[in-house]
Write an enzyme that holds these catalytic residues in place. Structure first.
Site, PDB file in Angstrom:
ATOM      1  CG  HIS A 369      77.379  34.610 122.177  1.00 45.40           C
ATOM      2  ND1 HIS A 369      78.650  33.812 121.360  1.00 45.40           N
ATOM      3  CD2 HIS A 369      76.444  34.128 122.527  1.00 45.40           C
ATOM      4  CE1 HIS A 369      77.862  32.352 120.703  1.00 45.40           C
ATOM      5  NE2 HIS A 369      76.404  32.373 121.486  1.00 45.40           N
ATOM      6  CD  GLU A 610      73.737  25.848 118.037  1.00 47.93           C
ATOM      7  OE1 GLU A 610      73.675  26.957 118.267  1.00 47.93           O
ATOM      8  OE2 GLU A 610      74.187  25.238 119.249  1.00 47.93           O
ATOM      9  CG  ASP A 634      76.834  29.526 116.261  1.00 45.60           C
ATOM     10  OD1 ASP A 634      77.273  29.890 115.853  1.00 45.60           O
ATOM     11  OD2 ASP A 634      76.320  28.849 117.679  1.00 45.60           O
ATOM     12  CB  CYS A 681      66.178  29.886 121.600  1.00 43.34           C
ATOM     13  SG  CYS A 681      67.577  28.189 120.623  1.00 43.34           S
TER      14      CYS A 681
HETATM   15  C1  PEP Z   1      72.580  30.355 118.174  1.00 36.17           C
HETATM   16  O1  PEP Z   1      73.038  29.850 117.334  1.00 36.17           O
HETATM   17  O2  PEP Z   1      71.415  30.791 117.858  1.00 36.17           O
HETATM   18  C2  PEP Z   1      72.119  30.426 119.706  1.00 36.17           C
HETATM   19  C3  PEP Z   1      70.523  30.437 120.022  1.00 36.17           C
HETATM   20  O3  PEP Z   1      73.161  29.788 120.405  1.00 36.17           O
HETATM   21  P1  PEP Z   1      74.311  30.908 120.977  1.00 36.17           P
HETATM   22  O4  PEP Z   1      74.052  32.502 119.951  1.00 36.17           O
HETATM   23  O5  PEP Z   1      74.536  30.986 121.604  1.00 36.17           O
HETATM   24  O6  PEP Z   1      75.357  30.925 120.557  1.00 36.17           O
HETATM   25 MG    MG Z   2      74.701  29.030 119.100  1.00 30.89          MG
END
Ligand code: PEP
Ligand code: MG
Length: 766
Positions: A369, A610, A634, A681
């Site tokens: 992250h 995910e 994920d 996303c």
């Molecule tokens: C993902 O898992 O693609 C996502 C957008 O969520 P994060 O990256 O915050 O886990």
């Molecule tokens: Mg995620």
């Protein structure tokens, strides 16, 4: 002593050796003694000459060290390396590959056992034991050699990468007279940065404390004295408070602690190091770590346990020193390169944004992250630079090459000027992309592709609007939770959420409910698990804590009053019952708000796909929800079984793996079948090549980091929808990730979009 204990001792001794040469010497000596044999030698592969050079020996003629070498096709040593497997011979001289090396004096020895030293599939060298007798080393001896070689390989590889086992020396090329030393990690956020290092450490984590030169030594000694006095007091207080509840022998432990803090013991060692010019925290780290090492090597189990006490004591003193230091304002240079053992979003705020040029994290990978946030801020970042001796590079000048994942320490002028040119080019490209803001994201044949953004901080919203975003596809609400000291109240949350909704209105803002766990920890709500990514994460946490979930969804809905542009999204969904339970709570919060007199429109609710289990249940979810958004970050880690945060497997994390692409296509098709809007996303949507594939798959919205939005828009405006379909069809037939990458790169280059692909980098063929 058990073999295991002996093995651990050897590895620890080697790991704490002063330099590579003495590490190899210790190795040879200890292995020869442990195996009660006559010769132990170590040959390392020289990467320039590609020859196995004798680097250490006990038993052979020491004058031959550094002089004798064999090519991979020469001798039995060469055979061990080439075949990557042990060779165990009763009498080496009868083997067809035997090569007599006169200067070693090895003619006297018959029995031979050689095992390769391999790290991450690469043969680094060969470990050999020899004996006069004609006899075969037995199975347990062979097993011991294989085990020790596997353990030492990592230590030796690290030493080779850093130039030394002891990172005090040779961090940069200049000191050793070699070309600029570079360290390799994985790309966290692309781009180039040139600047000066500032190391930040986790509180009370001795291992991440950097070295810093001090000028006022007396003041530093005084700082140490104050911290020691505070810890003495703290320990005495604890001992007193527990006096009636502890047995005498446990009480004695506190006396041991206090004695350790006596002037003649640890403290005087720390003082000596401060007098040599290091600051108190660095001096403390060195002394504590060296004692911890000594104790952990002790044979006696009781004494070994004392290592934990010293570590604990060290942490207490460090805590006091850090508390004292936090009051002082840290100065940051104009081009700061922030370095941390484990970069976290909370650290980003330490440096004023205009002074933060680049970042480096020793742990983590490209989909951690911290890396995602760095990309959204457009700060070149490298993750997982495991060999960088981060505690020793405070104040050094570095180049962060966020294209190839390399860090150059103390670069020479030619390299600086080559990277300086790339920096200038990047600025020119960015200026060109600025002009796209008002233009639609539309293909050459009129297919429009809504481009939304992912946000986390308020600053992201302003940046996103400047770049022409049409909505927020993912607001990571855990980010404002992460940079605080306790759970925000409903009112505080309303304020934070309102800013996002208001600034973006009337455009849609998709707020994800708290997604903590995995690599996202709240300092005030620690979750310690063996397998955090398969553990208590996302909706699993919030369903177990309705008091947190209800407050959050209430705050979201109240923040949307009068704006009506909110959507709520649930992370990490695996099963239908989770969605039902979350919807019941959202309904309850909505009902209560209506009863309290708020005039709120009920927001659409969607889920993130995910987890592989969710990919195959879209039909079942459909009747419950309003939209779907794919979290490909994920989804990729779970489909490929690759921890997105682990630098050791970062090379296996492949967003364009054929299985990932097939899953993404399946989701888009299913969403269309059940007539639900589908967006994505994950970071793949931020990649110009990936965005073309996702558009062709039928995604209704691409949500990405704001920094990449102009690049994705340029890619979309340069292709026809028809051509994107053909590209997708071609790619879906490919079975190799590298081939897919090459096809996407070629598609961009054919359209004259070389500025969207990686630049040519100094010293590397791209
Ligand atoms: C993902 O898992 O693609 C996502 C957008 O969520 P994060 O990256 O915050 O886990
Ligand atoms: Mg995620």
């Amino acid at each position: 002593m058990s073999v295991l204990t002996r093995l651990r001792q050897i590895v620890q001794e080697v790991a704490s050796a002063a330099d590579l040469e003495s590490a190899l010497e210790i190795c040879a000596e200890r292995i020869r003694d442990t195996m009660k044999t006559e010769v132990c030698s170590i040959y390392l592969l020289d990467s320039n000459t590609q020859r196995y050079v004798l680097r250490a020996t006990e038993g052979l003629n020491k004058d031959a060290i550094g002089k004798v070498s064999l090519s991979p096709t020469e001798g039995i040593v060469g055979q061990v390396g080439t075949r990557s497997e042990p060779i165990n011979l009763e009498d080496a001289s009868t083997h067809p590959a035997f090569l007599y090396l006169k200067s070693t004096g090895e003619e006297r020895y018959h029995a031979f056992l050689g095992v390769p030293i391999i790290h991450q599939r690469k043969v680094f060298g060969v470990l050999v034991v020899q004996q006069r007798d004609v006899r075969r080393f037995d199975e347990s001896e062979e097993a011991f050699m294989v085990t020790i070689s596997a353990q030492l390989a990592g230590v030796i590889a690290h030493a080779e990468a850093t130039g030394s086992i002891n990172p005090d020396k040779n961090v940069s090329g200049e000191q050793s007279g070699r070309p600029a030393r570079h360290f390799t990690g994985v790309v966290g956020s692309p781009g180039v940065a040139i600047g000066e290092v500032r190391v930040v450490s986790l509180t009370a984590d001795l291992g991440s404390v950097p070295d810093k030169d001090v000028e006022d030594i007396d003041a530093e000694l005084e700082t140490l004295d104050q911290a020691i006095a505070a810890v003495r007091e703290e320990i005495s207080e604890i001992a007193e408070a527990l006096a009636t509840r502890l047995r005498t022998e446990e009480q004695a432990l506190f006396q041991v602690y206090l004695r350790m803090l006596d002037d003649n013991a640890l403290v005087s060692e720390i003082r000596e190091r401060i007098k040599l010019g290091n600051w108190a925290q660095g001096a403390l780290r060195d002394v504590i770590q060296s004692h911890v090492r000594e104790f952990s090597m002790m044979e006696d189990a009781y004494l070994r346990e004392r290592a934990a006490d010293i570590r604990d004591l060290g942490r207490r003193v460090l805590n006091c020193l850090q508390e004292g230091a936090s009051g002082k304002q840290q100065e940051y240079p104009a081009n700061t390169i922030l370095v941390a053992d484990e970069l976290s979003p909370a650290m980003f705020g330490l440096v004023p944004e205009e002074q933060l040029a680049g970042m480096i994290s020793i742990s983590g990978s490209g989909t951690s992250h911290a890396a995602i946030l760095a990309r959204s801020m457009g700060i070149p970042t490298i993750m997982g630079v495991v060999d960088l001796p981060h505690t020793r590079i405070e104040g050094r000048h570095v180049i962060v090459d966020g294209y190839s994942g390399r860090v150059f320490v103390d670069p020479k002028d030619d390299l600086l000027s080559a990277y300086g040119d790339i920096l200038k080019e990047e600025l020119a490209i960015a200026a060109g992309l600025d002009k796209l803001k008002e233009l639609p994201a539309e293909t050459t044949d009129g297919h429009s592709m809504p481009l939304w953004v992912n946000t986390g901080l308020t600053a992201d919203v302003e940046r996103s609007l400047e770049r022409g975003a049409e909505g927020i596809g993912l607001y990571r609400t855990e980010i404002p939770f992460m940079i605080r000291d306790f759970f925000p109240s409903e009112h505080e949350q309303i304020e934070t959420y309102r800013r996002q909704l208001e600034l973006f209105a009337p455009r849609t803002v998709t707020m994800r409910t708290l997604d903590i766990g995995g690599d996202k920890a709240l300092p005030y709500f620690p979750i310690e698990e063996e397998n955090p990514f398969l553990g208590w994460r996302g909706i699993r946490v919030t369903l177990d804590h309705p008091e947190i979930f209800l407050v959050q969804v209430r705050a979201m809905m109240r923040a949307s009053e009068g704006l009506n542009n909110l959507r709520i999204m649930l992370p990490m969904v695996t099963s239908v019952h989770e969605v039902e339970a979350a919807l019941a709570q959202i309904d309850q919060a909505y009902r209560e708000l209506c009863e309290e007199g708020f005039d709120i429109r009920k927001p659409p609710v969607g889920i993130m796909i995910e987890v592989p289990a969710a990919v195959y249940q879209i039909g079942r979810f459909a009747s419950l929800i309003d939209f779907i958004s794919v979290g490909s970050n994920d989804l990729t880690q779970y489909l490929l079984a690759v921890d997105r945060n682990n630098p050791r497997v970062a090379g296996l994390y492949a967003s364009y793996h054929p299985s990932v692409l097939h899953a993404l296509q399946h989701i888009a098709q299913e969403a269309q079948r059940v007539n639900k809007q589908v967006s994505i996303c994950g970071e793949m949507a931020s990649d110009p090549g990936g965005a073309l594939l996702l558009m062709a798959m039928g995604y209704d919205v691409l949500s990405m980091n704001s920094n990449n939005l102009p690049k994705v828009k340029l890619a979309i405006r340069s292709i026809s929808y028809k051509d994107s379909l053909a590209l997708l069809e071609r790619v879906m037939r490919m079975s190799d990730t590298a081939e897919i990458h090459a096809a996407l790169r070629a598609a961009l280059q054919e359209r004259g979009l070389t500025q969207l692909t990686r630049p040519d980098l100094p010293g590397e063929k791209v």
